[in-house]
Scaffold this active site. Structure first.
Site, PDB file in Angstrom:
ATOM      1  N   HIS A 284       0.823  -1.215   0.000  1.00 12.91           N
ATOM      2  CA  HIS A 284       0.000   0.000   0.000  1.00 12.91           C
ATOM      3  C   HIS A 284       0.859   1.268   0.000  1.00 12.91           C
ATOM      4  CE1 HIS A 284       0.240   0.838   4.403  1.00 12.91           C
ATOM      5  NE2 HIS A 284       0.192  -0.461   4.547  1.00 12.91           N
ATOM      6  N   GLU A 330      -4.842   1.942   2.627  1.00 14.68           N
ATOM      7  CA  GLU A 330      -4.976   0.760   3.487  1.00 14.68           C
ATOM      8  C   GLU A 330      -5.156   1.172   4.943  1.00 14.68           C
ATOM      9  OE1 GLU A 330      -3.694  -2.364   6.283  1.00 14.68           O
ATOM     10  OE2 GLU A 330      -2.722  -0.458   5.971  1.00 14.68           O
ATOM     11  N   ASP A 358       3.409  -6.367   3.288  1.00 20.75           N
ATOM     12  CA  ASP A 358       2.984  -5.289   4.175  1.00 20.75           C
ATOM     13  C   ASP A 358       3.302  -5.646   5.625  1.00 20.75           C
ATOM     14  OD1 ASP A 358       1.847  -3.064   5.306  1.00 20.75           O
ATOM     15  OD2 ASP A 358      -0.220  -3.782   5.133  1.00 20.75           O
ATOM     16  N   HIS A 428       3.858   2.826  12.486  1.00 19.01           N
ATOM     17  CA  HIS A 428       2.946   3.968  12.701  1.00 19.01           C
ATOM     18  C   HIS A 428       3.532   5.060  13.605  1.00 19.01           C
ATOM     19  CE1 HIS A 428      -0.809   1.227  11.845  1.00 19.01           C
ATOM     20  NE2 HIS A 428       0.070   1.236  10.853  1.00 19.01           N
TER      21      HIS A 428
HETATM   22 ZN   LIG Z   1       0.750  -1.439   6.301  1.00 18.67          ZN
END
Ligand SMILES: [Zn+2]
Length: 460
Positions: A284, A330, A358, A428
């Site tokens: 993504h 995503e 991913d 993240h």
């Molecule tokens: Zn991801």
């Protein structure tokens, strides 16, 4: 009887000879793929540009838009058979000015903590939110405390990821519910805000964002939600034990805007024998906004692009059409994955294999296969081909979020499984950056993916 025995023996010899020949040929092709990936790879340079020249790529952001243009341009330069953009409307959420938070143990006595708004959260009231804190580790605990203890308070979810799970994705799965549904659950008991321990196994000062959902909570009951770093979470928890009446303050200015136009980026090498049967490899293109999304999922994108480049470079002519798809959105909506699947269905495109990367750009360990129908035995027979490259995980399990919507009878979905021990150190957070990706590890992932795509193309 003797005759039959001899025939069987002869047949066995022929078959073994045949399979050895097949394997030998395959190991030469795979060796060539690895050589190309390690000596003449493109994925690292592409990632450098995506990360350092473009940066974070949250859906609807300028970064996401630039990444679409850049990857389309790069794919065009490869001389593939077709490159195009597939339009998709995506959500747009912006963080606004940096969040600020502190623990107040008595009036004017404060210590700052590191927090970040969770993706999709509402802002705090103007000027921030200050309230007492109730610490819990589960939704059950929340229910036991009930409205009486929770109303007017900030709920602090502090269940750590389980450190003794070897597959850290499982540890993530066991903790991420607090982040995703924490605000929705706490609001039921009159909480005014939510602070969630970051989804990380490391002790540090980085807060980790990620998507959250209010479900069907009515607008006026939506409460702001943020993540606190693991160090911050331990500090808050320890301080609460000494001073249960402390106050926690946080201020965040995030906002949800109207949906905006964006794109999946797609390119293909048309199949020489079965142009209407499709193999997909992808990642993504969007990322969270705190770092530059190098591991999640810039790595998966550039690896997937390089799969097609390496196949072409090594002179391999695929039987089936091989597509790279860079999915948009995503992280906070999966709109790109859903759009790609619905278009494939509408056009009656027969997808036979899809592979997603991913899970970070770390050393590849193997693949996980999500399949109903198809032969897992055939796949397991390929294991020896990967032995020289230290790839040994061939297991049934999940694949990737973006290719999930394609799922149907007979289609084999797969996910690259890199070593996951350091993934959640970066996931993240502001330290998901280019310097955290090792060139060789990234390229080994590219080579493993290319090899698997080659085998599926040849044997399906
Ligand atoms: Zn991801």
């Amino acid at each position: 009887m003797k005759k039959i025995f001899l025939i069987i023996i002869t047949l066995c010899f022929i078959m073994t000879g045949y399979s050895q020949k097949v394997n030998q040929q395959d190991s030469i092709v795979i060796n060539n793929i690895y050589n190309t990936a390690l000596l003449d790879g493109a994925s690292y340079d592409w990632l450098d540009y995506l990360s350092n020249q473009i940066g974070s790529r949250l859906s609807g952001s300028l970064g996401a838009e630039l990444a679409v243009t850049y990857t389309e341009e790069q794919l065009n330069e490869l001389g593939l058979d077709k490159v195009w953009l597939q339009s998709v409307m995506v959500p747009k959420w912006t963080r606004g000015i940096a969040e600020f938070s502190y623990i107040e143990t008595s009036p004017g006595v404060t210590s700052t903590t590191n927090v970040c708004a969770l993706g999709g959260s509402v802002p705090t009231p103007h000027g921030g939110l200050k309230a007492g804190v109730v610490e819990v580790t589960s939704f059950e605990e929340l229910e036991e405390l009930g409205r009486e203890k929770i109303e007017g308070k900030i709920v602090f979810y502090n269940r750590p990821m389980q450190a003794n799970l070897i597959q850290t994705m499982r540890a993530y799965g066991g903790a991420v519910g607090q982040r995703y549904a924490g605000a929705k659950e706490a609001a039921k008991y009159g909480a005014v805000g939510v602070v969630v321990r970051s989804m990380s196994l490391r002790m540090d000062d980085f807060p980790h964002t990620g998507v959250m959902s209010y479900g069907d909570t009515t607008e006026n009951l939506k409460i702001p939600a943020c993540a606190i770093s693991t160090n911050g979470a331990n500090y808050l928890s320890a301080t609460l034990k000494l001073q249960p009446n402390l106050l926690f303050y946080f201020n965040q200015n995030c906002r949800t805007h109207k949906d905006v136009q964006s794109y999946n980026v797609i390119a293909e090498i048309t199949g020489s024998e079965f142009p209407n049967k499709f193999i997909v490899v992808g990642g993504h293109l969007d990322s969270w906004d705190l770092g530059d999304g190098s591991h999640d999922d810039g790595a998966g994108c550039v690896q997937s692009m390089d799969v097609l480049r390496i196949l072409k470079k090594t002179g391999y002519k695929p039987k089936h059409t091989i597509r790279v798809v860079l999915f948009m959105n995503e992280e906070n909506g999966l709109r790109g994955g859903k759009k790609y699947a619905s278009e494939a269905k509408r056009k009656n495109e027969d997808h036979i294999f899809a592979l997603e990367s991913d899970a970070g750009g770390f050393t590849p360990r193997g693949f996980s296969f999500d399949m109903n129908g198809g032969s897992f035995e055939m796949i397991q027979n390929w294991k020896p081909l990967f032995k020289p490259y230290l790839i040994n995980i061939f297991e049934k399990g999940g694949s990737g979020a973006d290719i999930g919507p394609l799922k149907k009878e007979g289609l084999i979905l797969a996910g690259l499984r890199p070593d996951s021990q350091r993934y959640f150190d970066h996931h993240h957070a502001a330290n998901d950056t280019f310097d955290a990706v090792n060139k060789r590890e990234l390229e080994l992932g590219t080579a493993a993916m290319t090899s698997l795509v080659y085998l599926f193309d040849k044997y399906l």
